[in-house]
Design a protein around this motif. Structure first.
Motif, short mmCIF file in Angstrom:
data_model
loop_
_atom_site.label_atom_id
_atom_site.label_comp_id
_atom_site.label_asym_id
_atom_site.label_seq_id
_atom_site.Cartn_x
_atom_site.Cartn_y
_atom_site.Cartn_z
N ALA A 1 0.82 -1.21 0.00
CA ALA A 1 0.00 0.00 0.00
C ALA A 1 0.86 1.26 0.00
CB ALA A 1 -0.93 0.02 1.21
N GLN A 2 0.24 2.36 -0.42
CA GLN A 2 0.79 3.70 -0.25
C GLN A 2 0.15 4.26 1.02
OE1 GLN A 2 1.14 5.89 -4.19
NE2 GLN A 2 -0.28 4.25 -4.76
N SER A 3 0.93 4.34 2.08
CA SER A 3 0.39 4.55 3.42
C SER A 3 0.86 5.87 4.03
CB SER A 3 0.81 3.39 4.34
OG SER A 3 0.46 2.15 3.78
N ILE A 4 -0.07 6.56 4.68
CA ILE A 4 0.27 7.77 5.43
C ILE A 4 -0.10 7.53 6.88
CG2 ILE A 4 -0.10 10.24 5.73
CD1 ILE A 4 -0.88 10.44 2.82
N VAL B 1 6.17 12.26 18.28
CA VAL B 1 5.93 10.83 18.09
C VAL B 1 6.16 10.43 16.64
CG1 VAL B 1 4.13 9.06 18.09
CG2 VAL B 1 4.37 10.58 20.04
N LEU B 2 5.72 11.28 15.71
CA LEU B 2 5.88 10.97 14.29
C LEU B 2 7.35 10.93 13.88
CD1 LEU B 2 2.94 12.96 12.66
CD2 LEU B 2 3.16 10.48 12.96
N LYS B 3 8.17 11.74 14.55
CA LYS B 3 9.60 11.67 14.26
C LYS B 3 10.16 10.31 14.63
CE LYS B 3 10.44 16.64 14.68
NZ LYS B 3 11.08 17.73 15.46
N HIS B 4 9.69 9.76 15.74
CA HIS B 4 10.10 8.41 16.11
C HIS B 4 9.55 7.38 15.12
CE1 HIS B 4 12.05 9.39 19.88
NE2 HIS B 4 11.00 10.11 20.26
N ALA B 5 8.33 7.61 14.63
CA ALA B 5 7.76 6.71 13.63
C ALA B 5 8.61 6.71 12.37
CB ALA B 5 6.32 7.12 13.30
N GLN B 6 9.07 7.91 11.96
CA GLN B 6 9.88 8.00 10.76
C GLN B 6 11.20 7.23 10.93
OE1 GLN B 6 8.26 9.48 8.40
NE2 GLN B 6 9.76 9.44 6.73
N VAL B 7 11.77 7.30 12.13
CA VAL B 7 12.98 6.52 12.41
C VAL B 7 12.67 5.03 12.34
CG1 VAL B 7 14.68 5.93 14.19
CG2 VAL B 7 14.05 8.32 13.80
N ASN B 8 11.52 4.66 12.88
CA ASN B 8 11.09 3.27 12.84
C ASN B 8 10.95 2.79 11.40
OD1 ASN B 8 10.26 0.83 13.95
ND2 ASN B 8 8.12 1.44 14.08
N PHE B 9 10.36 3.63 10.54
CA PHE B 9 10.24 3.27 9.13
C PHE B 9 11.61 3.08 8.50
CE2 PHE B 9 6.14 5.99 9.10
CZ PHE B 9 5.43 4.95 9.67
N ASP C 1 4.35 18.54 2.08
CA ASP C 1 5.71 18.05 1.89
C ASP C 1 5.82 16.72 2.62
OD1 ASP C 1 8.35 17.69 1.49
OD2 ASP C 1 9.03 19.36 2.72
N LEU C 2 5.82 15.62 1.86
CA LEU C 2 5.86 14.29 2.44
C LEU C 2 7.19 13.63 2.13
CD1 LEU C 2 2.29 12.94 1.56
CD2 LEU C 2 3.09 13.77 3.76
N ASN C 3 7.79 13.05 3.15
CA ASN C 3 9.04 12.32 2.99
C ASN C 3 8.71 10.84 2.84
OD1 ASN C 3 11.70 11.57 2.92
ND2 ASN C 3 12.02 11.75 5.12
N ALA D 1 4.71 7.35 4.52
CA ALA D 1 5.10 8.68 4.97
C ALA D 1 4.33 8.99 6.24
CB ALA D 1 4.82 9.73 3.90
N SER D 2 4.75 10.01 6.96
CA SER D 2 4.05 10.43 8.17
C SER D 2 3.64 11.89 8.04
CB SER D 2 4.91 10.23 9.41
OG SER D 2 6.09 11.02 9.34
N ALA D 3 2.56 12.26 8.72
CA ALA D 3 2.06 13.63 8.65
C ALA D 3 1.23 13.93 9.89
CB ALA D 3 1.20 13.84 7.40
#
Length: 238
Positions: A50-53, A61-69, A93-95, A119-121
């Motif tokens: 999937a293309q997941s956000i 918390v989302l910064k930690h999620a991005q590290v997890n990804f 702006d999605l990373n 990505a996270s947002a």
């Protein structure tokens, strides 16, 4: 449960299977997760194609999620100024991190497979403008997500609270804003407080659906005090 041990005769087959690419059962689907926390659900939907956000109201918390990804995925693409839809003049702006999996068939050279992306947002529940931007951030403009996922986002207090009821209202508003007529919502819920009945009373005014039968869940959860609801907008509201 602990994984079942393979016999010595089956070790080779078990090893090969563990390296296979995950089944792409969500390929080309667009998913948005509410209250993602560290993003495990979105990580899994990405690996399934999937293309997941992953969204949360807490940027830290989302910064930690991005590290997890990043620790579980191998490649990133920065997409700047992604158009958010015809009704909005803003951009997101999605990373994006592409989910890369590896397979080594027959002990030969490793093959690389690209599955989904994640990505996270930040999304505050009840922010209709932001929700509509995110719902159109993947796929065609004005194309709502295939799935909206939410795990353990409904919880009340010991005493009735106007603030908590307002949070319930905001959560339902975000579910409405993210949904199209064909969007499926999967809501995992563990009952804790009587005040949570307010959420479901309001939910059933706009959505229809039911809880999955326990025998459809993993055996670990057959006796668990939890439900997984599968929902969609009522036809008159979609």
């Amino acid at each position: 449960k602990k994984p079942r041990r393979a016999s010595s005769d089956n070790n080779k087959g078990a090893t090969k299977k563990s390296k296979q690419n995950p089944p792409q059962v969500l390929k080309n689907m667009h998913t948005i997760e509410l209250g993602s926390g560290l993003g495990l659900v979105s990580l899994m939907t990405c690996l399934l194609g999937a293309q997941s956000i992953a969204t949360d109201g807490d940027d830290a918390v989302l910064k930690h999620a991005q590290v997890n990804f990043a620790r579980n995925i191998h490649r990133s693409d920065k997409i700047n100024n992604l158009k958010a839809g015809s009704e909005s003049n803003t951009t997101i702006d999605l990373n994006w991190l592409h989910c890369i999996t590896e397979e080594t068939p027959n002990d030969s050279e490793t093959e690389i497979y690209k599955s989904g992306k994640v990505a996270s947002a930040v999304l505050w529940w009840g922010d209709t403008v932001r929700a509509k931007e995110l719902r159109n951030a993947v796929g065609d403009i004005n194309s709502p997500p295939t799935l909206v996922l939410a795990a353990d986002v409904v919880y009340g207090y010991d005493k009735d609270s106007g603030d908590r009821f307002e949070t319930f209202d905001s959560l339902i508003q975000s579910l409405i804003d993210l949904s199209g007529p064909d969007t499926i919502i999967v809501l995992a819920y563990k009952p804790r407080r009587p005040s949570e009945s307010y959420f479901f009373e309001k939910l059933w005014n706009t959505f229809e659906g039911a809880a999955l039968q326990r025998n459809l869940l993993h055996s670990d959860f057959h006796s668990a005090d939890m439900d997984i609801f599968v929902l969609r907008l009522r036809k008159e509201d979609s």
